[in-house]
Design an enzyme around this catalytic site. Structure first.
Site, PDB file in Angstrom:
ATOM      1  N   THR A  71       3.422  16.794  -6.167  1.00 26.93           N
ATOM      2  CA  THR A  71       3.696  16.068  -4.838  1.00 26.93           C
ATOM      3  C   THR A  71       4.267  14.678  -4.354  1.00 26.93           C
ATOM      4  OG1 THR A  71       2.772  14.299  -6.822  1.00 26.93           O
ATOM      5  CG2 THR A  71       1.054  15.955  -5.714  1.00 26.93           C
ATOM      6  N   ASN A  72       6.004  15.084  -4.530  1.00 27.42           N
ATOM      7  CA  ASN A  72       7.020  14.231  -4.072  1.00 27.42           C
ATOM      8  C   ASN A  72       7.283  15.380  -3.084  1.00 27.42           C
ATOM      9  OD1 ASN A  72       6.959  12.303  -6.269  1.00 27.42           O
ATOM     10  ND2 ASN A  72       8.695  13.407  -7.211  1.00 27.42           N
ATOM     11  N   ASP A  73       7.482  16.575  -3.296  1.00 27.28           N
ATOM     12  CA  ASP A  73       8.029  17.142  -2.008  1.00 27.28           C
ATOM     13  C   ASP A  73       6.619  18.153  -1.623  1.00 27.28           C
ATOM     14  OD1 ASP A  73      10.478  17.970  -2.018  1.00 27.28           O
ATOM     15  OD2 ASP A  73      10.275  19.385  -3.437  1.00 27.28           O
TER      16      ASP A  73
ATOM     17  N   LYS B  13     -18.331 -14.569  -6.218  1.00 23.96           N
ATOM     18  CA  LYS B  13     -19.068 -15.538  -6.760  1.00 23.96           C
ATOM     19  C   LYS B  13     -20.056 -15.842  -5.557  1.00 23.96           C
ATOM     20  CE  LYS B  13     -16.187 -18.665  -4.817  1.00 23.96           C
ATOM     21  NZ  LYS B  13     -15.299 -19.570  -3.538  1.00 23.96           N
TER      22      LYS B  13
ATOM     23  N   SER C 266       1.371  23.818 -10.247  1.00 26.50           N
ATOM     24  CA  SER C 266       1.536  22.090 -10.891  1.00 26.50           C
ATOM     25  C   SER C 266       2.271  21.905  -9.284  1.00 26.50           C
ATOM     26  CB  SER C 266       2.439  21.756 -11.907  1.00 26.50           C
ATOM     27  OG  SER C 266       2.810  19.989 -11.655  1.00 26.50           O
TER      28      SER C 266
ATOM     29  N   HIS D  97      -3.289 -23.596  -9.825  1.00 27.01           N
ATOM     30  CA  HIS D  97      -2.486 -22.184  -9.207  1.00 27.01           C
ATOM     31  C   HIS D  97      -1.363 -21.800  -9.832  1.00 27.01           C
ATOM     32  CE1 HIS D  97      -0.344 -20.512  -5.515  1.00 27.01           C
ATOM     33  NE2 HIS D  97      -1.457 -20.115  -4.657  1.00 27.01           N
TER      34      HIS D  97
ATOM     35  N   ARG E  29     -18.121 -22.500   1.022  1.00 23.99           N
ATOM     36  CA  ARG E  29     -16.928 -21.970  -0.607  1.00 23.99           C
ATOM     37  C   ARG E  29     -16.991 -20.359   0.004  1.00 23.99           C
ATOM     38  NH1 ARG E  29     -20.040 -22.943  -5.730  1.00 23.99           N
ATOM     39  NH2 ARG E  29     -17.979 -21.919  -6.531  1.00 23.99           N
TER      40      ARG E  29
ATOM     41  N   ARG F   2      10.743  23.846 -15.783  1.00 20.21           N
ATOM     42  CA  ARG F   2      11.098  24.329 -14.409  1.00 20.21           C
ATOM     43  C   ARG F   2      12.380  24.722 -13.778  1.00 20.21           C
ATOM     44  NH1 ARG F   2      11.476  20.019  -9.408  1.00 20.21           N
ATOM     45  NH2 ARG F   2      12.716  19.372 -10.467  1.00 20.21           N
TER      46      ARG F   2
ATOM     47  N   TYR G  23      -3.676  18.038 -16.450  1.00 17.52           N
ATOM     48  CA  TYR G  23      -3.617  17.047 -16.246  1.00 17.52           C
ATOM     49  C   TYR G  23      -3.027  16.645 -15.922  1.00 17.52           C
ATOM     50  CZ  TYR G  23       0.571  20.670 -15.987  1.00 17.52           C
ATOM     51  OH  TYR G  23       1.616  20.685 -15.845  1.00 17.52           O
TER      52      TYR G  23
ATOM     53  N   CYS H 176       2.919  17.026 -11.120  1.00 16.45           N
ATOM     54  CA  CYS H 176       3.792  16.193 -11.872  1.00 16.45           C
ATOM     55  C   CYS H 176       4.587  15.862 -11.481  1.00 16.45           C
ATOM     56  CB  CYS H 176       4.686  17.467 -12.196  1.00 16.45           C
ATOM     57  SG  CYS H 176       5.258  19.084 -11.329  1.00 16.45           S
TER      58      CYS H 176
ATOM     59  N   GLY I 279      -7.077 -19.299  -4.809  1.00 10.19           N
ATOM     60  CA  GLY I 279      -5.698 -19.593  -3.944  1.00 10.19           C
ATOM     61  C   GLY I 279      -5.422 -19.695  -2.862  1.00 10.19           C
TER      62      GLY I 279
ATOM     63  N   ARG J 110      13.272  18.515 -15.958  1.00 12.05           N
ATOM     64  CA  ARG J 110      14.301  19.661 -14.756  1.00 12.05           C
ATOM     65  C   ARG J 110      15.241  20.322 -15.413  1.00 12.05           C
ATOM     66  NH1 ARG J 110      11.580  14.709 -12.803  1.00 12.05           N
ATOM     67  NH2 ARG J 110      10.697  14.401 -10.483  1.00 12.05           N
TER      68      ARG J 110
ATOM     69  N   GLU K  33       4.253  22.896  -3.456  1.00 11.20           N
ATOM     70  CA  GLU K  33       4.752  21.877  -3.844  1.00 11.20           C
ATOM     71  C   GLU K  33       5.373  21.786  -1.748  1.00 11.20           C
ATOM     72  OE1 GLU K  33       8.138  20.683  -5.307  1.00 11.20           O
ATOM     73  OE2 GLU K  33       8.617  22.769  -5.860  1.00 11.20           O
TER      74      GLU K  33
ATOM     75  N   MET L 112      -8.370 -18.349  -0.209  1.00  7.73           N
ATOM     76  CA  MET L 112      -9.302 -18.945   1.186  1.00  7.73           C
ATOM     77  C   MET L 112     -10.136 -20.097   0.564  1.00  7.73           C
ATOM     78  SD  MET L 112      -9.869 -15.963   1.921  1.00  7.73           S
ATOM     79  CE  MET L 112     -10.838 -14.809   2.581  1.00  7.73           C
TER      80      MET L 112
ATOM     81  N   ARG M 258     -16.741 -15.142 -13.111  1.00  8.10           N
ATOM     82  CA  ARG M 258     -16.746 -14.353 -12.969  1.00  8.10           C
ATOM     83  C   ARG M 258     -15.051 -13.924 -14.171  1.00  8.10           C
ATOM     84  NH1 ARG M 258     -12.177 -17.488  -8.431  1.00  8.10           N
ATOM     85  NH2 ARG M 258     -11.369 -18.279 -10.503  1.00  8.10           N
TER      86      ARG M 258
HETATM   87  P1  ADP Z   1     -12.110 -21.043  -5.313  1.00  6.98           P
HETATM   88  O1  ADP Z   1     -12.426 -19.907  -4.728  1.00  6.98           O
HETATM   89  O2  ADP Z   1     -11.402 -21.567  -4.725  1.00  6.98           O
HETATM   90  O3  ADP Z   1     -13.110 -21.073  -6.680  1.00  6.98           O
HETATM   91  P2  ADP Z   1     -14.402 -22.870  -5.070  1.00  6.98           P
HETATM   92  O4  ADP Z   1     -15.410 -22.033  -4.098  1.00  6.98           O
HETATM   93  O5  ADP Z   1     -15.214 -22.672  -6.676  1.00  6.98           O
HETATM   94  O6  ADP Z   1     -13.064 -22.093  -4.409  1.00  6.98           O
HETATM   95  O7  ADP Z   1     -14.508 -24.415  -4.565  1.00  6.98           O
HETATM   96  C1  ADP Z   1     -13.785 -25.323  -5.203  1.00  6.98           C
HETATM   97  C2  ADP Z   1     -13.800 -25.717  -6.696  1.00  6.98           C
HETATM   98  O8  ADP Z   1     -14.719 -26.918  -5.564  1.00  6.98           O
HETATM   99  C3  ADP Z   1     -14.464 -25.710  -7.687  1.00  6.98           C
HETATM  100  O9  ADP Z   1     -14.096 -25.317  -8.372  1.00  6.98           O
HETATM  101  C4  ADP Z   1     -16.066 -27.168  -7.030  1.00  6.98           C
HETATM  102  O10 ADP Z   1     -15.054 -28.001  -8.205  1.00  6.98           O
HETATM  103  C5  ADP Z   1     -16.012 -27.412  -6.189  1.00  6.98           C
HETATM  104  N1  ADP Z   1     -17.356 -27.152  -5.715  1.00  6.98           N
HETATM  105  C6  ADP Z   1     -17.812 -25.722  -4.914  1.00  6.98           C
HETATM  106  N2  ADP Z   1     -18.622 -26.020  -4.600  1.00  6.98           N
HETATM  107  C7  ADP Z   1     -19.284 -27.552  -5.145  1.00  6.98           C
HETATM  108  C8  ADP Z   1     -20.854 -27.660  -5.296  1.00  6.98           C
HETATM  109  N3  ADP Z   1     -21.071 -27.089  -4.402  1.00  6.98           N
HETATM  110  N4  ADP Z   1     -21.141 -29.006  -5.803  1.00  6.98           N
HETATM  111  C9  ADP Z   1     -19.963 -29.340  -5.956  1.00  6.98           C
HETATM  112  N5  ADP Z   1     -18.448 -29.460  -5.807  1.00  6.98           N
HETATM  113  C10 ADP Z   1     -18.365 -28.085  -5.826  1.00  6.98           C
HETATM  114 MG    MG Z   2       9.990  20.470  -5.793  1.00  3.61          MG
HETATM  115 MG    MG Z   3     -13.690 -21.946  -8.037  1.00  2.58          MG
END
Ligand code: ADP
Ligand code: MG
Ligand code: MG
Length: 962
Positions: free
Chosen positions: A823-825, A26, A820, A469, A96, A673, A908, A888, A105, A591, A801, A107, A348
Site C-alpha cells: 500500500t505504500n506504492d 454525557k 500482498s 486538566h 454543559r 520479496r 493477514y 505489507c 477540558g 525486503r 502495488e 468545551m 463515563r
Molecule cells: P466537563 O465536560 O468539562 O466535564 P461538565 O459539564 O461535566 O464539564 O461540568 C463541569 C463541572 O460542573 C462538573 O464536574 C460539576 O462539578 C459542575 N456541574 C455540572 N453540572 C452541574 C449541575 N447540574 N449542578 C451542579 N454542578 C454541576
Molecule cells: Mg513497493
Molecule cells: Mg464533567
C-alpha cells in the site's frame, strides 16, 4: 421532524445509554444513570443533530428550537417546582457540552445560569446564605463572560482578568482562598465583574435568563469549532461531523456550606489500574474547582472522616460498586453533595493509561464485571506502545539521588520516565521540541497549553490533583506526567523553577518519573520497560513481571477474537526474533535489498548493476548471432566476468541471510520479496565514491562514472525497479531463487521443521511479467530440489502495488498463489504523489484545505486506494477462490487501516516488529466491532424514535414500579 430535545431525570427520562451518537456521551450517561436509579438532577439534552444543523445553517439556531427548549424548561420547572427566572423559587441551570467521545477540558460548562440581580436576592433569602448566593452569581458571570462573551486572558503569561479581581480582593482581605471572602467582598467583586464586562463588550451583562440560556447554548455549539477542540479532534481522529450535544440541567449546589461539596472519582486507579477508589473532592465548592487545580483537593478516602460528610462516603462506595456492575467498565464520575445529599452529575468509561488498561481488563474480566469483548473493545491499540516506554536507568537514577538532585515528589499522573529541557510555556515547548526532548512545567495547565503538552515528552505542574486538566490530558496522550508538585515554585517572569534552596532554569535539563511523582535536576538515562526486558532482552523472567502477566492475558484474549493473521516486516534474523516474541505469525515482507546494505556487500551489488546492462547487451547480440559466440565472448569478456562474479559472490551471502530468517521463523511463513530498489540507491553518488569503486573493481574511472550517469533516472520511483529488474536481468532473480531454495533446503535438512518460503514478485502490472518470473522460479526450484534430492512446499505470489495490477487482478491471479498489497506504492501510484515529495503540500492539504482527512501514507485512503484493493480482492478470488491476501505496506500497523483490512477479509496484515502488539489488539478490536454491528443494529433512525418516545415513557414507569 426528528426529536431534538430529550428529557432526563427521575421518572422522565426519554433517552438511554445506547444513544451516545445522538445525545453525546454525557447526555447518554445521564439518561442511563437516571434510568438505573442513580440520583441525577433533572434536565434535558439537545441532540448532536442540532449542532450539525447549526453549522449547516451558517451558525444559526434552527427554527423552532427555542420553543422546544422552552417546553423542556417547562417540564423541568414542573419536576422541580421551581421557575426559570422566577422571583419566588428560581430555577438555576447548568449548561454543559457533551460530544460522543469526551473531550476533557475542551468545551466549557456554565453553571448557575438564571441568576441576575433579582434572582440572586431570592436565592439569598431562600438559602439564608448570602455568601453562597453571591458566590454563585460571581461564578456565573465569570464563566459566562469567558465562554459566551469571550473575555479571556490576553496571553498565556497573564492571568484571567476575573481572577485578578478576585486575587485583589483576597489580598486586601488577607485570606488564601475564595471561600474565605465574606459576603460584602463578593458583592463588590460582582460589581467589578459587571463593570469589566461593560468595558470589554460595550454592553451590560445580560439579565434575562432565556437570553442567557440562548447565548449559552449557542456558545456550546460554537465551541465545537474552537481551536482547542479542533486540535484535540485532530490528535484523536474524532470526526468533525459528529458535533456536540448540549445538556441543560438543574443546578445542585456544592457551595452551600460545610455539608456540601463536589468531586470527581474513578472506580479504579486510572494510572495504575489498581482496584482502589480513586478520586478527589472539595468541601464547599462548585464545579471546576476540583479539576482546575486552584485549590488542592482532598483524597476521596478523606471524606470518611470529614465532618458532616461521613455518610456520603459510604454512599459513594456503594455508588462505586454499583457503577462498575451496571456499566461493565471502570467509571469516571462526577458528583456534588448539596446539604448532605449526593447527586450524580456524570459518568463515563474512564480513560486510562495503557498500563492501567491491561490490569483493569484482566482483573475485571476475571471478576466477571467486564465482558471479554468489552475488554478488547476498550483497548486503545495505539496507546499500547506506552507499555514499551522507558523507565529510569537504575544506576543513573541512583547517581542522581546520591548527588542530592531529587527536587520533590508530586503526584504520579502519567507513567514512564522522561528527561528533557525545561520549558515554561507551550510556545517554547513546541519550538524547543524540534531540537530535543522537552519537559513542560506549568503552575497548572489549561486547554491553551495543549500544544505544548503535545510537543513535550513530559509534563509537570505545581498545582492540581490527579484529576486536574494536566493529568487527564497527559494520561490520554500517554505522556509522562507529574502533577501537584506543590513544593516547587514556577516563576514565569524569571524563568526559574525553585524548590527550597535548589533551582533549575528554563533551558536546563530536568527529569521526571510519572510512575512515582519524582522530579529531579538534570538528565537521567532511561532503561527499557519490563515488557522489553521479558520479551526482547530476556533479562527478566515472565513470572517476575506483573505487567507482563497482564499484557499476556490481554494479548491471548485478543488472539481469540481476531480473524486477521499478524505478520511482520523484517529482513534481519534479530528483527524476526523480536517480532515473534511480540506475537508475529510469519514474515509478510522481507525486503531483500535491505540485506545488501551491510558491509562490503554493497560493492558486489554495485558491480552487478554496473555491468548488468552490458551483459544484457551481450546476451541479446548472442541470441541474434549465435554463430559469433566466441567473438562476442571475447568482446564482452570484462562485463561477463564482472557480472557473473558479482552474482556468484552475492549468492552465498544471500543464502546465509535467508538461512538466518528461516531459522528464526521455524515453520512460520516467510515472504521474500525479490530485489526492488530504485537503482540509484545502490550507486556511488559522488566523485570520491566512484573513484573508490573503480579502484576496487579495477576498471577505469570513466567507465563507472559513465554507467552511473546512464543509469540516472528522472523518476526513479517509476523507473527500472521491481520485477522490471528481474525481467531485464533474469540472472538476478535466478540468483535470488537459488539462494532462497538452497537456504530452505539446508535449514530443512538441519532442523526437523521445514521452512515455508513465499516468493513475492514486486511491482507487477502485467500478467506476463509474473508469468515470466514464475517460470524462472519454478525452474530453479526443480533444479535445486533435484540436486538436494528432496522437495519443499513453496508459494509464489505478487505484490499489488500499482493500479494496473489491481484492475487486472483476475488475470494476474492465474499465476499468483497470493497477493500482498504494497500500500505504500499503491498509494503513491494511485494518488500520483511521491511519498518523499508530498511533504511540501500534503500538510496543507490536510490541515488547511481539508482535502485529505489524514496523511494517506499513514492511514489508508479507504475510499480511493481502498477501492482498488476491493477490486483486486474480487478479481483475485474470482480466478482463485482460495487466494491468500495480505497487506505489507506501512498501513499494516495502523489501527484504522487494519479495521479496513478486516472488513475486506484479508488473511493477514504485516507491520514492523514493534507494532505487532498494536496490530494484534487492533485486529481483535475490529473483529469484535464487526461482530457487534452484526449482532445489534445501530441506533434506530431518529424519526421513528420520536414516535416511540411516548411508549418509552411508559416502559420507564413500569421499570420504576418494580
Ligand atoms: P466537563 O465536560 O468539562 O466535564 P461538565 O459539564 O461535566 O464539564 O461540568 C463541569 C463541572 O460542573 C462538573 O464536574 C460539576 O462539578 C459542575 N456541574 C455540572 N453540572 C452541574 C449541575 N447540574 N449542578 C451542579 N454542578 C454541576
Ligand atoms: Mg513497493
Ligand atoms: Mg464533567
Amino acid at each position: 421532524m426528528a426529536k431534538r430535545v430529550y428529557l432526563f431525570g427521575k421518572g422522565i427520562t426519554e433517552g438511554n445509554g445506547g444513544q451516545r451518537n445522538l445525545l453525546g456521551g454525557k447526555g447518554a450517561g445521564l439518561a442511563e444513570m437516571a434510568k438505573r436509579g442513580f440520583n441525577v438532577p433533572p434536565g434535558f439534552t439537545i441532540t448532536t443533530e442540532v449542532c450539525t444543523a447549526y453549522y449547516a445553517n451558517k451558525r444559526k439556531m434552527p427554527a423552532g428550537l427555542n420553543e422546544e427548549v422552552k417546553k423542556a424548561v417547562g417540564a423541568i420547572e414542573k419536576h422541580t417546582g421551581k421557575q426559570f427566572g422566577g422571583h419566588k423559587n428560581p430555577l438555576l441551570v447548568a449548561v454543559r457540552s457533551g460530544a460522543r467521545e469526551s473531550m476533557p477540558g475542551m468545551m466549557d460548562t456554565i453553571l448557575n445560569l438564571g441568576l441576575n440581580d433579582t434572582t440572586v436576592e431570592v436565592l439569598k433569602a431562600k438559602s439564608n446564605n448570602g455568601r453562597f448566593a453571591y458566590d454563585s452569581y460571581r461564578r456565573f458571570i465569570q464563566m459566562y463572560s469567558g465562554v459566551v462573551l469571550q473575555i479571556e486572558r490576553a496571553n498565556e503569561n497573564q492571568h484571567d482578568p476575573f481572577e485578578i479581581i478576585i486575587e485583589e480582593a483576597r489580598n486586601k482581605r488577607g485570606v488564601k482562598h475564595d471561600n474565605q471572602l465574606p459576603e460584602e467582598d463578593l458583592k463588590s467583586i460582582i460589581e467589578k465583574f459587571k463593570k469589566l464586562v461593560l468595558e470589554k463588550t460595550g454592553k451590560p451583562f445580560p439579565s434575562d435568563p432565556y437570553k442567557q440560556l440562548e447565548g449559552a447554548i449557542g456558545a456550546v455549539f460554537a465551541s465545537w469549532m474552537n481551536e482547542r477542540a479542533i486540535l484535540y479532534r485532530r490528535k484523536y481522529k474524532i470526526p468533525e461531523e459528529w458535533g456536540t450535544a448540549v445538556n441543560v440541567q438543574s443546578m445542585v449546589f456544592g457551595n452551600m456550606g460545610d455539608s456540601s461539596g463536589t468531586g470527581v472519582a474513578f472506580t479504579r486507579n486510572p494510572a495504575t489500574g489498581e482496584n482502589e477508589f480513586y478520586g478527589e473532592f472539595l468541601v464547599n465548592a462548585q464545579g471546576e474547582d476540583v479539576v482546575a487545580g486552584i485549590r488542592t483537593p482532598l483524597k476521596i478516602s478523606a471524606m470518611a472522616t470529614t465532618p458532616n460528610l461521613e455518610h456520603c462516603y459510604k454512599e459513594l462506595c456503594d455508588v462505586r460498586k454499583h457503577l462498575e456492575k451496571e456499566f461493565g467498565d471502570v467509571q469516571d464520575f462526577e458528583f456534588t453533595i448539596e446539604n448532605g445529599k449526593l447527586y450524580m452529575l456524570q459518568t463515563r468509561n474512564g480513560k486510562r493509561t495503557a498500563r492501567a488498561y491491561v490490569k483493569i481488563a484482566r482483573d475485571m474480566v476475571n471478576q466477571k464485571l467486564m465482558t471479554p469483548e468489552h475488554a478488547i473493545e476498550s483497548a486503545d491499540p495505539e496507546a499500547l506502545e506506552q507499555l514499551l516506554a522507558p523507565v529510569f536507568h537504575k544506576e543513573s537514577y541512583q547517581k542522581a539521588i546520591n548527588a542530592n538532585l531529587l527536587l520533590t515528589k508530586g503526584l504520579p499522573a502519567g507513567p514512564g520516565a522522561a528527561t528533557g529541557t525545561l520549558a515554561f510555556t507551550a510556545e517554547k515547548a513546541e519550538r524547543w521540541a524540534t531540537h530535543g526532548p522537552v519537559v513542560l512545567a506549568r503552575v497548572e495547565t489549561s486547554p491553551e497549553d495543549l500544544r505544548g503538552m503535545l510537543a513535550a515528552k513530559g509534563i509537570v505542574t505545581a498545582k492540581g490533583g490527579v484529576s486536574s486538566h494536566a493529568a487527564v490530558v497527559a494520561r490520554q496522550m500517554g505522556k509522562v506526567c507529574v502533577v501537584g508538585a506543590s513544593e516547587i515554585d514556577i516563576n514565569y517572569s524569571t524563568g526559574v523553577l525553585t524548590c527550597g534552596d535548589k533551582s533549575i532554569k528554563e533551558g536546563e535539563f530536568i527529569s521526571i518519573n510519572g510512575s512515582t511523582g519524582e522530579v529531579l535536576i538534570g538528565k537521567i538515562d532511561t532503561a527499557p520497560s519490563e515488557l522489553i526486558q521479558v520479551l526482547i532482552d530476556k533479562t527478566m523472567a515472565p513470572k517476575d513481571s506483573e505487567l507482563f502477566t497482564e499484557y499476556d492475558f490481554v494479548m491471548k484474549l485478543a488472539d481469540k477474537y481476531r480473524k486477521l493473521g499478524i505478520r511482520t516486516n523484517a529482513d534481519q534474523p534479530e528483527q524476526a526474533i523480536n517480532a515473534v516474541a511480540f506475537g508475529a505469525e510469519g514474515i509478510g515482507l522481507c525486503r531483500t535489498e535491505h540485506m545488501f546494505f551491510k558491509g562490503d556487500r554493497i560493492d558486489y551489488v554495485r558491480e552487478m548493476i554496473i555491468f548488468a546492462a552490458e551483459y544484457a547487451e551481450y546476451k541479446s547480440k548472442l541470441a541474434q548471432r549465435p554463430g559469433d559466440a566466441v567473438l562476442l565472448e571475447n568482446e564482452y569478456h570484462i562485463p561477463i566476468m564482472h557480472f557473473k562474479q558479482a552474482l556468484e559472490k552475492l549468492l552465498p551471502i544471500q543464502q546465509e541471510d535467508f538461512e538466518g530468517l528461516f531459522n528464526a521463523m521455524g515453520e512460520r511463513p516467510v515472504t521474500v520479496r525479490y530485489l526492488d530498489p530504485p537503482l540509484h540507491e545502490f550507486l556511488p553518488q559522488n566523485k570520491d565514491q566512484i573513484d573508490e569503486l573503480s579502484r576496487k573493481l579495477d576498471v577505469p574511472f570513466e567507465r563507472v562514472s559513465q554507467t552511473v550517469h546512464s543509469l540516472h533516472e528522472s523518476n526513479p520511483m517509476l523507473g527500472h525497479r521491481g520485477c522490471r529488474l528481474g525481467i531485464v536481468y533474469p540472472e538476478i532473480s535466478e540468483m535470488q531463487s537459488r539462494a532462497l531454495f538452497r537456504a530452505a533446503l539446508a535449514v530443512a535438512a538441519k532442523n526437523k521443521k521445514s521452512p515455508k518460503p513465499e516468493i513475492m514478485i514486486p511491482l507487477v502490472g502485467f500478467e506476463r511479467e509474473l508469468e515470466l518470473q514464475l517460470e524462472l522460479v519454478n525452474r530453479v526450484a526443480k533444479e535445486e530440489f533435484a540436486a538436494a534430492k528432496r522437495t519443499l512446499e513453496y508459494k509464489v505470489g505478487t505484490m499489488i502495488e500499482i493500479p494496473r495490477a489491481a484492475i487486472m487482478a483476475e488475470q494476474i491471479a492465474k499465476h499468483a498463489q497470493f497477493f500482498s498489497f504494497g500500500t505504500n506504492d499503491l498509494t503513491q501510484t494511485t494518488l500520483g504523489m511521491s511519498r518523499d515529495d508530498a511533504g511540501h503540500f500534503l500538510p496543507f492539504y490536510e490541515k488547511e484545505a481539508g482535502i485529505v482527512k489524514s496523511n494517506p501514507f499513514a492511514t489508508l485512503d479507504q475510499i480511493g486506494v481502498g477501492k482498488l484493493m476491493e477490486i483486486a480482492v474480487q478479481g483475485g478470488r474470482k480466478t482463485r477462490p482460495d487466494i491468500k491476501l495480505g497487506i505489507c505496506g506501512e498501513h499494516g500497523g495502523d489501527p484504522a487501516s487494519i479495521e479496513f483490512c478486516n472488513g475486506l477479509g484479508l488473511s493477514y496484515v504485516s507491520c514492523s516488529p514493534f507494532r505487532v502488539p498494536v496490530a494484534r489488539i487492533a485486529a481483535a478490536k475490529s473483529a469484535v466491532k464487526a461482530m457487534q454491528s452484526v449482532a445489534k443494529p445501530v441506533e434506530k433512525p431518529t424519526a421513528k424514535k420520536a414516535v416511540k418516545s411516548v411508549k418509552a415513557k411508559k416502559v420507564v414507569k413500569k421499570v420504576r414500579k418494580r
